[in-house]
Design an enzyme around this catalytic site. Sequence first.
Site, mmCIF file in Angstrom:
data_model
loop_
_atom_site.group_PDB
_atom_site.id
_atom_site.type_symbol
_atom_site.label_atom_id
_atom_site.label_comp_id
_atom_site.label_asym_id
_atom_site.label_seq_id
_atom_site.Cartn_x
_atom_site.Cartn_y
_atom_site.Cartn_z
ATOM 1 N N GLY A 31 -0.046 6.056 4.418
ATOM 2 C CA GLY A 31 -0.327 7.405 4.892
ATOM 3 C C GLY A 31 -1.510 7.425 5.840
ATOM 4 O O GLY A 31 -1.905 6.391 6.392
ATOM 5 N N HIS A 37 0.744 3.777 13.680
ATOM 6 C CA HIS A 37 1.896 3.809 12.763
ATOM 7 C C HIS A 37 3.156 4.282 13.490
ATOM 8 O O HIS A 37 4.250 3.757 13.270
ATOM 9 C CB HIS A 37 1.632 4.758 11.586
ATOM 10 C CG HIS A 37 0.528 4.323 10.677
ATOM 11 N ND1 HIS A 37 -0.709 4.909 10.685
ATOM 12 C CD2 HIS A 37 0.486 3.365 9.724
ATOM 13 C CE1 HIS A 37 -1.479 4.338 9.784
ATOM 14 N NE2 HIS A 37 -0.782 3.398 9.182
ATOM 15 N N GLN A 61 -4.258 -2.991 -4.303
ATOM 16 C CA GLN A 61 -4.813 -3.759 -3.182
ATOM 17 C C GLN A 61 -6.263 -3.380 -2.868
ATOM 18 O O GLN A 61 -6.836 -3.883 -1.916
ATOM 19 C CB GLN A 61 -3.924 -3.676 -1.944
ATOM 20 C CG GLN A 61 -3.873 -2.331 -1.241
ATOM 21 C CD GLN A 61 -2.809 -2.312 -0.147
ATOM 22 O OE1 GLN A 61 -1.609 -2.245 -0.417
ATOM 23 N NE2 GLN A 61 -3.225 -2.367 1.103
ATOM 24 N N GLY A 149 2.244 -4.460 11.534
ATOM 25 C CA GLY A 149 1.414 -4.572 12.735
ATOM 26 C C GLY A 149 0.689 -5.910 12.805
ATOM 27 O O GLY A 149 0.265 -6.448 11.788
ATOM 28 N N GLN A 155 -2.339 -10.188 6.793
ATOM 29 C CA GLN A 155 -1.317 -9.500 5.983
ATOM 30 C C GLN A 155 0.080 -9.879 6.470
ATOM 31 O O GLN A 155 0.985 -10.157 5.667
ATOM 32 C CB GLN A 155 -1.528 -7.995 6.076
ATOM 33 C CG GLN A 155 -0.384 -7.178 5.513
ATOM 34 C CD GLN A 155 -0.694 -5.696 5.416
ATOM 35 O OE1 GLN A 155 -1.450 -5.289 4.558
ATOM 36 N NE2 GLN A 155 -0.113 -4.881 6.287
#
Length: 283
Positions: A31, A37, A61, A149, A155
């Site tokens: 969010g 995004h 996380q 991304g 990540q």
Amino acid sequence: MLQIHEITALRAQVADWKHQGLRVGFVPTMGNLHDGHFALLELAKSRCERVVSSIFVNPTQFGPNEDYARYPRTEQRDIDGLARNGCDVAFLPSADVMYPFGIKNYVQMHVPGITDILCGAHRPGHFNGVATVVARLFNMVQPDAAVFGRKDYQQLQVIRYMTREMSFPVEIIAAPTLREASGLAMSSRNQYLSDDERITALEVFRTLQFMRDACIAGISSDHIEQQAFERLEAKGFEVDYAEIRAEDLGRLARARGNARVALIAAKLGRTRLIDNLEFEIIS
Ligand code: PAF
């Protein structure tokens, strides 16, 4: 755009699309959505006929001293943004749907090695939490492709590794980092920066460019990293790391091929910024 909260309804919708031969893309988010995004959504739409996006602020996380409670929850604005940007389904699971047995005794993912370096060294457990929630989301949504991304470079590598290792039938699509005209990488955390900090924050991208140019010029990575560190400290950053790594985040001594990535994580006041720059050296 449909809003779905439960797994059964979500799977029925995705199965229906797949029956019609439609390819389903997925954009997971926590969010607080911004143009970065929406660029992920755009990329998903260009590669898939239908797109699901999830909004879930994942507690596992965040470390004990991190900003889980403070993380901005802007659900209605995010839902409106997804609808405006052509999302087909907003998946909005509750904590009970995501972690039905709570977060004390839950099944966890651990991606070895790569999760202990760089951000993983400074945020212990963070990538286990990311891998855990992404694995659950893949299982709930069952997409054909998912977009992440490149801004969160580590990540992305963790998710690629996990997807391959676990044989998830999901194509991982990497989206370029979206930058403001100034060069500042778009991030939900930029909103915490004061006007002065926003100007200082530009030094992160400038330092990455310096690291890239020095590496291409053949200067030793130890020397470059030291200089990058000092440059950022001189501007008032508390630096977690400024490193040049091989494309797979391995050490340069073991690098195969010419692809490199310069990575920085540094705090400015209370805001932790991360950014990276991929490049090729000339062999
Ligand atoms: O990048 C993020 O926003 C999160 O780490 C993700 C992938 C949605 C998992 O919670």
